[in-house]
Design a protein around this motif. Structure first.
Motif, PDB file in Angstrom:
ATOM      1  N   ALA A  22      -1.898  -0.454  -9.895  1.00  0.00           N
ATOM      2  CA  ALA A  22      -3.122  -0.770  -9.151  1.00  0.00           C
ATOM      3  C   ALA A  22      -3.785  -2.024  -9.717  1.00  0.00           C
ATOM      4  CB  ALA A  22      -4.083   0.412  -9.179  1.00  0.00           C
ATOM      5  N   ALA A  23      -3.724  -2.172 -11.028  1.00  0.00           N
ATOM      6  CA  ALA A  23      -4.316  -3.352 -11.662  1.00  0.00           C
ATOM      7  C   ALA A  23      -3.619  -4.630 -11.191  1.00  0.00           C
ATOM      8  CB  ALA A  23      -4.247  -3.220 -13.179  1.00  0.00           C
ATOM      9  N   SER A  24      -2.342  -4.510 -10.827  1.00  0.00           N
ATOM     10  CA  SER A  24      -1.604  -5.682 -10.337  1.00  0.00           C
ATOM     11  C   SER A  24      -1.774  -5.841  -8.828  1.00  0.00           C
ATOM     12  CB  SER A  24      -0.124  -5.551 -10.695  1.00  0.00           C
ATOM     13  OG  SER A  24       0.531  -4.700  -9.783  1.00  0.00           O
ATOM     14  N   GLY A  25      -2.635  -5.046  -8.212  1.00  0.00           N
ATOM     15  CA  GLY A  25      -2.987  -5.279  -6.804  1.00  0.00           C
ATOM     16  C   GLY A  25      -2.357  -4.317  -5.809  1.00  0.00           C
ATOM     17  N   ILE A  26      -1.546  -3.376  -6.277  1.00  0.00           N
ATOM     18  CA  ILE A  26      -0.971  -2.393  -5.352  1.00  0.00           C
ATOM     19  C   ILE A  26      -2.036  -1.352  -5.022  1.00  0.00           C
ATOM     20  CG2 ILE A  26       0.743  -0.538  -5.158  1.00  0.00           C
ATOM     21  CD1 ILE A  26       2.612  -2.395  -6.836  1.00  0.00           C
ATOM     22  N   ARG A  27      -2.124  -1.014  -3.738  1.00  0.00           N
ATOM     23  CA  ARG A  27      -3.160  -0.113  -3.277  1.00  0.00           C
ATOM     24  C   ARG A  27      -2.600   1.292  -3.099  1.00  0.00           C
ATOM     25  NH1 ARG A  27      -7.832  -2.104   0.230  1.00  0.00           N
ATOM     26  NH2 ARG A  27      -8.682  -0.220   1.162  1.00  0.00           N
ATOM     27  N   PHE A  28      -3.362   2.303  -3.541  1.00  0.00           N
ATOM     28  CA  PHE A  28      -2.940   3.704  -3.398  1.00  0.00           C
ATOM     29  C   PHE A  28      -3.936   4.422  -2.498  1.00  0.00           C
ATOM     30  CE2 PHE A  28      -0.909   2.218  -7.210  1.00  0.00           C
ATOM     31  CZ  PHE A  28       0.331   2.837  -7.194  1.00  0.00           C
ATOM     32  N   SER A  29      -3.438   5.007  -1.404  1.00  0.00           N
ATOM     33  CA  SER A  29      -4.317   5.677  -0.450  1.00  0.00           C
ATOM     34  C   SER A  29      -3.978   7.150  -0.359  1.00  0.00           C
ATOM     35  CB  SER A  29      -4.162   5.038   0.940  1.00  0.00           C
ATOM     36  OG  SER A  29      -4.583   3.693   0.902  1.00  0.00           O
ATOM     37  N   SER A  44      -8.148   7.626 -10.932  1.00  0.00           N
ATOM     38  CA  SER A  44      -9.383   6.903 -10.572  1.00  0.00           C
ATOM     39  C   SER A  44      -9.152   5.736  -9.604  1.00  0.00           C
ATOM     40  CB  SER A  44     -10.062   6.387 -11.839  1.00  0.00           C
ATOM     41  OG  SER A  44      -9.163   5.502 -12.512  1.00  0.00           O
ATOM     42  N   VAL A  45      -7.966   5.131  -9.636  1.00  0.00           N
ATOM     43  CA  VAL A  45      -7.730   3.955  -8.789  1.00  0.00           C
ATOM     44  C   VAL A  45      -7.401   4.319  -7.337  1.00  0.00           C
ATOM     45  CG1 VAL A  45      -7.003   2.456 -10.673  1.00  0.00           C
ATOM     46  CG2 VAL A  45      -5.306   3.896  -9.500  1.00  0.00           C
ATOM     47  N   ALA A  46      -7.184   5.605  -7.057  1.00  0.00           N
ATOM     48  CA  ALA A  46      -6.829   6.003  -5.687  1.00  0.00           C
ATOM     49  C   ALA A  46      -8.022   5.820  -4.753  1.00  0.00           C
ATOM     50  CB  ALA A  46      -6.368   7.458  -5.670  1.00  0.00           C
ATOM     51  N   GLU A  47      -7.752   5.290  -3.573  1.00  0.00           N
ATOM     52  CA  GLU A  47      -8.753   5.255  -2.512  1.00  0.00           C
ATOM     53  C   GLU A  47      -8.387   6.350  -1.518  1.00  0.00           C
ATOM     54  OE1 GLU A  47      -9.770   1.101  -1.417  1.00  0.00           O
ATOM     55  OE2 GLU A  47      -8.191   0.582  -2.839  1.00  0.00           O
ATOM     56  N   THR A  48      -9.297   6.673  -0.604  1.00  0.00           N
ATOM     57  CA  THR A  48      -8.951   7.717   0.358  1.00  0.00           C
ATOM     58  C   THR A  48      -9.021   7.166   1.780  1.00  0.00           C
ATOM     59  OG1 THR A  48     -11.194   8.573   0.686  1.00  0.00           O
ATOM     60  CG2 THR A  48      -9.935   9.472  -1.177  1.00  0.00           C
ATOM     61  N   VAL A  49      -8.212   7.768   2.655  1.00  0.00           N
ATOM     62  CA  VAL A  49      -8.208   7.435   4.092  1.00  0.00           C
ATOM     63  C   VAL A  49      -8.317   8.757   4.847  1.00  0.00           C
ATOM     64  CG1 VAL A  49      -6.859   5.308   3.827  1.00  0.00           C
ATOM     65  CG2 VAL A  49      -5.673   7.485   4.174  1.00  0.00           C
ATOM     66  N   GLY A  55      -3.669  10.280   6.463  1.00  0.00           N
ATOM     67  CA  GLY A  55      -2.634   9.422   5.879  1.00  0.00           C
ATOM     68  C   GLY A  55      -1.676   8.877   6.914  1.00  0.00           C
ATOM     69  N   VAL A  56      -1.218   9.751   7.817  1.00  0.00           N
ATOM     70  CA  VAL A  56      -0.192   9.335   8.773  1.00  0.00           C
ATOM     71  C   VAL A  56      -0.778   8.309   9.762  1.00  0.00           C
ATOM     72  CG1 VAL A  56      -0.514  11.243  10.391  1.00  0.00           C
ATOM     73  CG2 VAL A  56       1.741  10.223  10.129  1.00  0.00           C
ATOM     74  N   ALA A  57      -2.055   8.448  10.097  1.00  0.00           N
ATOM     75  CA  ALA A  57      -2.688   7.451  10.974  1.00  0.00           C
ATOM     76  C   ALA A  57      -2.799   6.103  10.266  1.00  0.00           C
ATOM     77  CB  ALA A  57      -4.073   7.928  11.416  1.00  0.00           C
ATOM     78  N   ARG A  58      -3.062   6.138   8.972  1.00  0.00           N
ATOM     79  CA  ARG A  58      -3.120   4.902   8.186  1.00  0.00           C
ATOM     80  C   ARG A  58      -1.777   4.162   8.252  1.00  0.00           C
ATOM     81  NH1 ARG A  58      -6.317   0.929   6.403  1.00  0.00           N
ATOM     82  NH2 ARG A  58      -5.415  -0.099   4.603  1.00  0.00           N
ATOM     83  N   ILE A  59      -0.682   4.922   8.097  1.00  0.00           N
ATOM     84  CA  ILE A  59       0.652   4.301   8.138  1.00  0.00           C
ATOM     85  C   ILE A  59       0.909   3.717   9.528  1.00  0.00           C
ATOM     86  CG2 ILE A  59       3.125   4.713   7.916  1.00  0.00           C
ATOM     87  CD1 ILE A  59       2.493   6.929   5.906  1.00  0.00           C
ATOM     88  N   VAL A  60       0.513   4.446  10.558  1.00  0.00           N
ATOM     89  CA  VAL A  60       0.681   3.952  11.935  1.00  0.00           C
ATOM     90  C   VAL A  60      -0.063   2.635  12.113  1.00  0.00           C
ATOM     91  CG1 VAL A  60       0.012   4.412  14.337  1.00  0.00           C
ATOM     92  CG2 VAL A  60       1.123   6.200  12.974  1.00  0.00           C
ATOM     93  N   GLU A 102       0.860  -1.189   0.000  1.00  0.00           N
ATOM     94  CA  GLU A 102       0.000   0.000   0.000  1.00  0.00           C
ATOM     95  C   GLU A 102       0.893   1.234   0.000  1.00  0.00           C
ATOM     96  OE1 GLU A 102      -3.488  -0.115   2.429  1.00  0.00           O
ATOM     97  OE2 GLU A 102      -3.469   2.041   2.790  1.00  0.00           O
ATOM     98  N   ILE A 103       0.596   2.164  -0.882  1.00  0.00           N
ATOM     99  CA  ILE A 103       1.343   3.422  -0.955  1.00  0.00           C
ATOM    100  C   ILE A 103       0.441   4.520  -0.406  1.00  0.00           C
ATOM    101  CG2 ILE A 103       2.416   5.095  -2.516  1.00  0.00           C
ATOM    102  CD1 ILE A 103       3.119   2.710  -4.362  1.00  0.00           C
ATOM    103  N   VAL A 104       0.859   5.131   0.700  1.00  0.00           N
ATOM    104  CA  VAL A 104       0.048   6.167   1.344  1.00  0.00           C
ATOM    105  C   VAL A 104       0.653   7.530   1.011  1.00  0.00           C
ATOM    106  CG1 VAL A 104      -0.845   7.061   3.518  1.00  0.00           C
ATOM    107  CG2 VAL A 104      -0.586   4.585   3.203  1.00  0.00           C
TER     108      VAL A 104
END
Lengths: 154, 154, 154
Positions: free
Chosen positions: B104-111, B129-134, B137-142, B79-81
């Motif tokens: 992203a098509a190969s399964g890597i997640r972008f947040s 379009s493939v980006a998801e949101t959180v 960001g820093v809390a997601r990494i934690v 996952e890339i945040v």
């Protein structure tokens, strides 16, 4: 009959507990196999260098040296993984080459990314002699973290 | 009577051990719920990007791709945040947009960090379009680190 | 006789399980002793700052503040460790000094590296008053990670 049950339960319990504790300890203390050179290490630290910014390249060496002084050479296992533009830290002609040799002599490990070497058309002969190589620098850092190493990106 | 005590202790011991082992395994193998897409992953890696330095933005994509190649797409969850100025990596107009879609098509997640989006007055429609949101960001990494993910900051 | 054995095994089992669970919990929840100030923290995060890039120095403060807001001040323990050129973030004359004091008042801890202070010929009096000092900044970061803290290098 009941005596046998009691003893069986006792034996079962004892071995189950021993087993549970062993598997716990195995997890907690799992460390990668690279450490024959540091049998007494109490701290494990991987440094990440992927920039050719000279001040950060110098900082990573300073950090490693400070950690060694802080804990004592035998108490800390340190590996510096260089990839991307950071690989240049390990080029023979880098101004830090002499210092790198001296740090390696004190037990600090330097790992060069073979992926990056290929991209930059460099071979082991282009690197400072003490550098070792790993197939993928970033995977090396991941695996050391998985094995419980602390991670520092100066 | 004693037989009942023996059996009771046996049952208690058995379930207590099962429970202790389960709670241990839960801790050791705890992974965030995002992974339905990677049921066979053996490695979990979160990348941190908070700079708009184009060379570091490219490096983070190279790193993710190299990790995928190294372990095989199904064996590693990545996952890339992106937050702070790093959010720009996920802007539609970023020169890496096409490559991001393919990763992203190969399964890597972008947040993408919603805090940053708000500060920069951007909405999901401004992102690739493939980006998801959180939310943060820093809390997601934690939280990914808390769940045992390795952390890489290129 | 058998009754005594049964009871003895029961007692042994009970205490062995309690002990195993306690030692497990100790490991899982082991946290450094700095946390009297945050008895209810559920998240532990150490930030690394070793650059004098003003935008990254500002980012590290933003990140800490966002984390506090995200989890709530009492639910997250945050320590910012400054060393190398990053020490300048904690200089009295830094433009962020006022903000640092306000963040410290909300429970965020700021640690200055004594190694670096010595190198830069600075004493505690040159630092913002809320800064505390640690002998070696990088060792501090290592030990917080060893105690289970998440690591962020903005």
């Amino acid at each position: 009959m009941r005596t046998i049950i009691v003893i069986a339960i006792g034996i079962f319990t004892f071995f189950a507990l021993v087993q549970a504790e062993q598997s716990r300890l195995e997890h907690v203390t799992a460390k990668p196999e690279v450490l024959e050179s540091k049998p007494f290490a109490e701290h494990y630290v991987v440094f990440h260098i992927s920039t050719d910014d000279a001040s950060i390249q110098e900082l990573v060496l300073n950090n490693a040296q400070n950690l060694s002084s802080h804990y004592g050479v035998d108490s800390v296992a340190i590996e510096i993984v260089a990839y991307g533009l950071g690989l240049r830290l390990l080029f023979k002609e880098n101004e830090q080459a002499k210092r790198i040799k001296s740090l390696a002599a004190s037990g600090i490990r330097f790992s060069a990314c073979e992926n990056t070497m290929q991209k930059m058309k460099r071979t082991s002969r282009d690197l400072v002699s003490v550098a070792e190589t790993v197939p993928t620098g970033v995977a090396r850092i991941v695996e050391l973290q998985e094995a419980g190493w602390a991670y520092i990106r100066p």
